[in-house]
Motif scaffolding. Structure first.
Motif, PDB file in Angstrom:
ATOM      1  N   GLN A   1       0.529  -1.548   0.251  1.00 57.82           N
ATOM      2  CA  GLN A   1      -0.787  -0.118  -0.366  1.00 57.82           C
ATOM      3  C   GLN A   1       0.494   1.037   0.239  1.00 57.82           C
ATOM      4  O   GLN A   1       0.401   1.814   0.494  1.00 57.82           O
ATOM      5  CB  GLN A   1      -0.877   0.261   1.425  1.00 57.82           C
TER       6      GLN A   1
ATOM      7  N   ARG B   1     -16.379  -1.374  -7.102  1.00 55.04           N
ATOM      8  CA  ARG B   1     -16.843  -1.840  -5.445  1.00 55.04           C
ATOM      9  C   ARG B   1     -18.139  -0.916  -5.584  1.00 55.04           C
ATOM     10  O   ARG B   1     -18.842  -0.920  -5.119  1.00 55.04           O
ATOM     11  CB  ARG B   1     -15.696  -0.246  -4.991  1.00 55.04           C
TER      12      ARG B   1
ATOM     13  N   THR C   1     -20.076  -4.891   0.389  1.00 57.04           N
ATOM     14  CA  THR C   1     -19.031  -6.112   1.428  1.00 57.04           C
ATOM     15  C   THR C   1     -19.658  -6.870   1.144  1.00 57.04           C
ATOM     16  O   THR C   1     -19.071  -8.336   1.256  1.00 57.04           O
ATOM     17  CB  THR C   1     -18.432  -5.379   2.572  1.00 57.04           C
TER      18      THR C   1
ATOM     19  N   ARG D   1     -11.896  -6.220  15.588  1.00 56.21           N
ATOM     20  CA  ARG D   1     -10.983  -5.391  14.761  1.00 56.21           C
ATOM     21  C   ARG D   1     -11.093  -3.972  14.626  1.00 56.21           C
ATOM     22  O   ARG D   1     -10.821  -2.875  14.216  1.00 56.21           O
ATOM     23  CB  ARG D   1     -11.842  -5.354  13.119  1.00 56.21           C
TER      24      ARG D   1
ATOM     25  N   VAL E   1     -13.394  -5.108   7.295  1.00 58.30           N
ATOM     26  CA  VAL E   1     -13.573  -3.593   7.217  1.00 58.30           C
ATOM     27  C   VAL E   1     -13.781  -3.145   6.194  1.00 58.30           C
ATOM     28  O   VAL E   1     -12.773  -3.478   5.261  1.00 58.30           O
ATOM     29  CB  VAL E   1     -12.630  -3.392   8.197  1.00 58.30           C
ATOM     30  N   ASP E   2     -14.994  -2.886   5.809  1.00 61.44           N
ATOM     31  CA  ASP E   2     -15.680  -1.615   4.861  1.00 61.44           C
ATOM     32  C   ASP E   2     -14.364  -0.671   4.661  1.00 61.44           C
ATOM     33  O   ASP E   2     -14.766   0.508   5.553  1.00 61.44           O
ATOM     34  CB  ASP E   2     -16.919  -2.023   4.746  1.00 61.44           C
ATOM     35  N   GLY E   3     -13.395  -0.358   3.993  1.00 61.56           N
ATOM     36  CA  GLY E   3     -12.686   0.904   3.998  1.00 61.56           C
ATOM     37  C   GLY E   3     -13.316   2.289   3.775  1.00 61.56           C
ATOM     38  O   GLY E   3     -13.477   3.253   4.333  1.00 61.56           O
ATOM     39  N   GLU E   4     -14.342   2.388   3.370  1.00 62.90           N
ATOM     40  CA  GLU E   4     -15.120   3.268   2.716  1.00 62.90           C
ATOM     41  C   GLU E   4     -15.985   3.534   3.909  1.00 62.90           C
ATOM     42  O   GLU E   4     -16.406   4.992   3.835  1.00 62.90           O
ATOM     43  CB  GLU E   4     -16.088   2.783   1.741  1.00 62.90           C
TER      44      GLU E   4
ATOM     45  N   GLY F   1     -16.352   2.134   6.906  1.00 64.79           N
ATOM     46  CA  GLY F   1     -16.029   1.409   8.131  1.00 64.79           C
ATOM     47  C   GLY F   1     -16.104   0.818   8.964  1.00 64.79           C
ATOM     48  O   GLY F   1     -16.042   0.639  10.212  1.00 64.79           O
TER      49      GLY F   1
ATOM     50  N   ASP G   1      -9.184  -4.258   2.826  1.00 65.33           N
ATOM     51  CA  ASP G   1      -8.979  -4.494   3.305  1.00 65.33           C
ATOM     52  C   ASP G   1      -7.218  -4.398   4.124  1.00 65.33           C
ATOM     53  O   ASP G   1      -6.466  -5.793   4.089  1.00 65.33           O
ATOM     54  CB  ASP G   1      -9.586  -5.440   4.075  1.00 65.33           C
ATOM     55  N   PRO G   2      -6.875  -3.601   5.039  1.00 66.66           N
ATOM     56  CA  PRO G   2      -5.732  -4.188   5.169  1.00 66.66           C
ATOM     57  C   PRO G   2      -4.954  -4.930   6.103  1.00 66.66           C
ATOM     58  O   PRO G   2      -4.217  -5.182   5.871  1.00 66.66           O
ATOM     59  CB  PRO G   2      -5.135  -2.716   6.289  1.00 66.66           C
ATOM     60  N   TYR G   3      -5.880  -5.164   6.752  1.00 69.95           N
ATOM     61  CA  TYR G   3      -5.328  -6.328   8.175  1.00 69.95           C
ATOM     62  C   TYR G   3      -5.172  -7.630   7.126  1.00 69.95           C
ATOM     63  O   TYR G   3      -3.982  -8.626   7.340  1.00 69.95           O
ATOM     64  CB  TYR G   3      -6.347  -6.418   8.458  1.00 69.95           C
TER      65      TYR G   3
END
Length: 256
Positions: free
Chosen positions: A18, A73, A78, A144, A203-206, A208, A247-249
């Protein structure tokens, strides 16, 4: 290795790290000659897969990739991606499955898919709520968040714990640390007596929002010999969705 395979690996590296990538970054990570990497990156930039910063000379996702991601997206939520994974998970394992969302200190069922094996005496249809700390689904969702957020949410609700649910803030924090390390959580006879569960979350990044996916089965049928297998199956379903939504995780997660 073909140019197409190299391009695939470059995009995967971008998704995992990223950040912008230099030729040196890619050559080191993929164990390829710099000359080969330079040609691949230049070609990817030429065809719109990458853009190159005019100052740093590093590469980032290009217009074509960003446009495709935007359209994906816009057309796929999600929750809908998790429902697709749940259908495959239930077909494979056979037990009833769920997609939930974290709503304050509670897990809220969005979607339930009935399994083909087992004999659950209770089921939790869409709209059902449960204290998040008191089930595998809820703890997967809470994991999360950071510990401070979790403890503000649950407050004194731990006094209502049943079955094997955590009974103190310390027990809850410890269980969430394990969930973050393993990628999945299990429970036995907590919010619903005699029912076990295995869950994971994204987690939905858009937005939260934190969404969970999991299975439920009669507690006696969750045994040592199948718990890890079910856990990996649920975790992998969440990981596939997590990677698709960025999702970064899950982009960073490395399975044992």
């Amino acid at each position: 290795m073909s140019t197409l395979a190299n391009a695939r690996d470059v995009l995967r590296l971008l998704a995992r790290l990223q950040r912008d990538l230099t030729v040196t970054d890619v050559a080191g990570a993929l164990d390829l000659p710099k000359s080969s990497v330079s040609r691949t990156l230049s070609m990817m930039a030429e065809y719109g897969f990458l853009d190159r910063d005019p100052v740093s000379r590093a590469y980032r996702p290009g217009e074509l990739v960003m446009e495709a991601s935007y359209h994906f997206r816009a057309s796929r939520s999600t929750a809908s991606l998790l429902e697709e994974e749940l259908a495959k998970l239930v077909a494979d394992i056979g037990y009833t499955g769920y997609v939930d969302v974290l709503d304050g200190a509670e897990s809220l069922v969005l979607h339930m898919r009935i399994g083909t094996v087992g004999a659950l005496q209770a089921y939790t249809p869409a709209g059902t709520r449960a204290p998040a700390y008191a089930s595998s689904m809820g703890r997967a969702l809470l994991a999360r968040l950071d510990d401070a957020q979790v403890l503000r949410l649950v407050d004194a609700r731990l006094e209502q714990a049943t079955g094997s649910a955590p009974r103190t803030p310390g027990e809850l924090v410890s269980s969430l640390a394990r969930v973050r390390a393993d990628g999945w959580e299990s429970s036995r006879g907590e919010f619903v007596p005699n029912v076990a569960g295995i869950s994971a979350a994204v987690v939905d990044g858009e937005t939260g929002q934190v969404f969970g996916i999991g299975i439920a089965l009669p507690a006696p049928e969750l045994r040592h010999e199948n718990e890890a297998r079910f856990g990996r199956a649920v975790r992998d379903a969440a990981r596939r969705v997590g990677k698709r939504i960025g999702d970064p995780y899950w982009l960073r997660y490395v399975a044992e």
